[in-house]
Design a protein around this motif. Structure first.
Motif, PDB file in Angstrom:
ATOM      1  N   ILE A 171       0.837  -1.205   0.000  1.00 64.31           N
ATOM      2  CA  ILE A 171       0.000   0.000   0.000  1.00 64.31           C
ATOM      3  C   ILE A 171       0.867   1.249   0.000  1.00 64.31           C
ATOM      4  O   ILE A 171       0.610   2.209  -0.731  1.00 64.31           O
ATOM      5  N   ALA A 172       1.917   1.240   0.810  1.00 62.18           N
ATOM      6  CA  ALA A 172       2.810   2.392   0.884  1.00 62.18           C
ATOM      7  C   ALA A 172       3.474   2.653  -0.461  1.00 62.18           C
ATOM      8  O   ALA A 172       3.577   3.803  -0.909  1.00 62.18           O
ATOM      9  N   GLU A 173       3.918   1.590  -1.117  1.00 67.27           N
ATOM     10  CA  GLU A 173       4.552   1.757  -2.424  1.00 67.27           C
ATOM     11  C   GLU A 173       3.567   2.327  -3.444  1.00 67.27           C
ATOM     12  O   GLU A 173       3.912   3.210  -4.238  1.00 67.27           O
ATOM     13  N   ALA A 174       2.320   1.841  -3.415  1.00 64.02           N
ATOM     14  CA  ALA A 174       1.312   2.335  -4.358  1.00 64.02           C
ATOM     15  C   ALA A 174       0.953   3.790  -4.086  1.00 64.02           C
ATOM     16  O   ALA A 174       0.672   4.555  -5.011  1.00 64.02           O
ATOM     17  N   ALA A 175       0.971   4.171  -2.801  1.00 60.19           N
ATOM     18  CA  ALA A 175       0.620   5.542  -2.421  1.00 60.19           C
ATOM     19  C   ALA A 175       1.800   6.491  -2.524  1.00 60.19           C
ATOM     20  O   ALA A 175       1.634   7.712  -2.426  1.00 60.19           O
ATOM     21  N   GLY A 176       3.009   5.944  -2.693  1.00 58.33           N
ATOM     22  CA  GLY A 176       4.193   6.784  -2.787  1.00 58.33           C
ATOM     23  C   GLY A 176       4.596   7.401  -1.459  1.00 58.33           C
ATOM     24  O   GLY A 176       5.084   8.534  -1.414  1.00 58.33           O
ATOM     25  N   VAL A 177       4.392   6.632  -0.369  1.00 56.07           N
ATOM     26  CA  VAL A 177       4.757   7.129   0.962  1.00 56.07           C
ATOM     27  C   VAL A 177       5.576   6.058   1.678  1.00 56.07           C
ATOM     28  O   VAL A 177       5.648   4.907   1.247  1.00 56.07           O
ATOM     29  N   ALA A 178       6.183   6.458   2.780  1.00 55.11           N
ATOM     30  CA  ALA A 178       6.882   5.485   3.619  1.00 55.11           C
ATOM     31  C   ALA A 178       5.847   4.645   4.360  1.00 55.11           C
ATOM     32  O   ALA A 178       4.755   5.121   4.678  1.00 55.11           O
ATOM     33  N   GLU A 179       6.184   3.402   4.637  1.00 54.61           N
ATOM     34  CA  GLU A 179       5.234   2.520   5.315  1.00 54.61           C
ATOM     35  C   GLU A 179       4.797   3.096   6.658  1.00 54.61           C
ATOM     36  O   GLU A 179       3.628   2.987   7.048  1.00 54.61           O
ATOM     37  N   GLY A 180       5.720   3.729   7.364  1.00 52.60           N
ATOM     38  CA  GLY A 180       5.374   4.306   8.660  1.00 52.60           C
ATOM     39  C   GLY A 180       4.353   5.416   8.564  1.00 52.60           C
ATOM     40  O   GLY A 180       3.626   5.692   9.534  1.00 52.60           O
ATOM     41  N   THR A 181       4.274   6.053   7.395  1.00 49.11           N
ATOM     42  CA  THR A 181       3.305   7.135   7.218  1.00 49.11           C
ATOM     43  C   THR A 181       1.881   6.623   7.358  1.00 49.11           C
ATOM     44  O   THR A 181       0.994   7.323   7.858  1.00 49.11           O
ATOM     45  N   ILE A 182       1.643   5.395   6.921  1.00 46.48           N
ATOM     46  CA  ILE A 182       0.304   4.816   7.021  1.00 46.48           C
ATOM     47  C   ILE A 182      -0.157   4.817   8.471  1.00 46.48           C
ATOM     48  O   ILE A 182      -1.299   5.179   8.780  1.00 46.48           O
ATOM     49  N   PHE A 183       0.750   4.461   9.375  1.00 48.34           N
ATOM     50  CA  PHE A 183       0.363   4.328  10.769  1.00 48.34           C
ATOM     51  C   PHE A 183       0.379   5.661  11.527  1.00 48.34           C
ATOM     52  O   PHE A 183       0.070   5.706  12.706  1.00 48.34           O
ATOM     53  N   ARG A 184       0.734   6.722  10.801  1.00 46.73           N
ATOM     54  CA  ARG A 184       0.573   8.041  11.393  1.00 46.73           C
ATOM     55  C   ARG A 184      -0.826   8.604  11.138  1.00 46.73           C
ATOM     56  O   ARG A 184      -1.254   9.544  11.801  1.00 46.73           O
ATOM     57  N   VAL A 185      -1.510   8.038  10.143  1.00 46.22           N
ATOM     58  CA  VAL A 185      -2.871   8.504   9.856  1.00 46.22           C
ATOM     59  C   VAL A 185      -3.929   7.437  10.105  1.00 46.22           C
ATOM     60  O   VAL A 185      -5.120   7.747  10.154  1.00 46.22           O
ATOM     61  N   PHE A 186      -3.511   6.182  10.247  1.00 47.94           N
ATOM     62  CA  PHE A 186      -4.432   5.099  10.570  1.00 47.94           C
ATOM     63  C   PHE A 186      -3.880   4.324  11.764  1.00 47.94           C
ATOM     64  O   PHE A 186      -2.682   4.031  11.817  1.00 47.94           O
ATOM     65  N   GLU A 187      -4.762   3.960  12.664  1.00 45.80           N
ATOM     66  CA  GLU A 187      -4.330   3.243  13.863  1.00 45.80           C
ATOM     67  C   GLU A 187      -3.693   1.902  13.513  1.00 45.80           C
ATOM     68  O   GLU A 187      -2.684   1.500  14.093  1.00 45.80           O
ATOM     69  N   ASP A 188      -4.300   1.210  12.557  1.00 45.83           N
ATOM     70  CA  ASP A 188      -3.800  -0.098  12.142  1.00 45.83           C
ATOM     71  C   ASP A 188      -4.396  -0.443  10.772  1.00 45.83           C
ATOM     72  O   ASP A 188      -5.141   0.353  10.173  1.00 45.83           O
ATOM     73  N   LYS A 189      -4.066  -1.632  10.301  1.00 49.80           N
ATOM     74  CA  LYS A 189      -4.544  -2.080   8.992  1.00 49.80           C
ATOM     75  C   LYS A 189      -6.064  -2.165   8.962  1.00 49.80           C
ATOM     76  O   LYS A 189      -6.713  -1.840   7.958  1.00 49.80           O
ATOM     77  N   ARG A 190      -6.630  -2.579  10.057  1.00 50.33           N
ATOM     78  CA  ARG A 190      -8.085  -2.678  10.182  1.00 50.33           C
ATOM     79  C   ARG A 190      -8.738  -1.319   9.962  1.00 50.33           C
ATOM     80  O   ARG A 190      -9.733  -1.186   9.237  1.00 50.33           O
TER      81      ARG A 190
END
Length: 210
Positions: free
Chosen positions: A41-60
């Motif tokens: 997901i991070a690669e598709a969004a063009g962000v670092a993987e850690g960025t996902i968890f700065r805006v979402f609590e978890d994968k769920r």
């Protein structure tokens, strides 16, 4: 003096980044299901993987946001109104709405199946989330909004052509689409066409409806 320096792109706001991540997640869920990784997901969004968890609590939480974006997309009512404004006649408009609903429903099913796989894994491991019984609040709201849009945008302008109130016509249309295209139905691989749905809603199934 330096020349031809490319200016840095403006930083995204948290809301913009959230939307961008959700948009990148949706096609991956359709292709990979619940097994999609946050790295993908991070690669598709063009962000670092850690960025996902700065805006979402978890994968769920990310999957829930993706499901909400599909089931109740921002601007959905306005998009429906624009589509209908280009068409003439109630039947043509019903056909167009059915096509939109089927596309949204098919994508929603893929996302909800992926979400279900995550929830089942949580239960097996001892889930940290204490959900209330019943569907998520956004599912209830999406259904409420859809009925309102069908009633007010599609059927209300044609109320003089109906023998039932616009709200009842909206309920009939939604029920027929959801029932015909539900993956558990035995005819889900060859459901009605949008034109057949429009005909059934507007004329019924008896000869008197003709």
């Amino acid at each position: 003096m330096l020349t031809n320096v490319t200016p840095r792109a403006a930083a995204m706001s948290p809301d913009e980044r959230r939307k961008a991540i959700v948009a990148a997640t949706l096609p991956l869920l359709a292709h990979c299901g619940g097994g999609v990784t946050t790295r993908q997901i991070a690669e598709a969004a063009g962000v670092a993987e850690g960025t996902i968890f700065r805006v979402f609590e978890d994968k769920r939480a990310l999957f829930l946001a993706a499901a909400e974006a599909v089931m109740n997309p921002p601007g959905g009512r306005e998009a429906m109104a624009r589509t209908l404004a280009e068409l003439d006649g109630l039947e043509e408009r019903v056909v167009a709405v059915v096509e939109r609903l089927v596309a949204r429903m098919e994508q929603s099913m893929l996302v909800m199946m992926a979400l279900r796989s995550v929830l089942m894994a949580e239960r097996t491991a001892g889930p940290p989330h204490a959900d209330r019984p019943g569907p998520p609040a956004f599912v209830v709201e999406a259904n409420r909004q859809l009925l309102a849009d069908l009633t007010e945008v599609l059927f209300a302008p044609h109320a003089h052509e109906l023998r039932v109130p616009p709200g009842r016509a909206a309920l009939v249309l939604r029920s027929l689409v959801f029932g015909a295209w539900h993956p558990g139905m035995p005819f889900a691989d060859h459901p009605f066409t949008p034109a057949e749905v429009a005909d059934a809603v507007l004329r019924g199934v008896s000869r008197e409806g003709r």
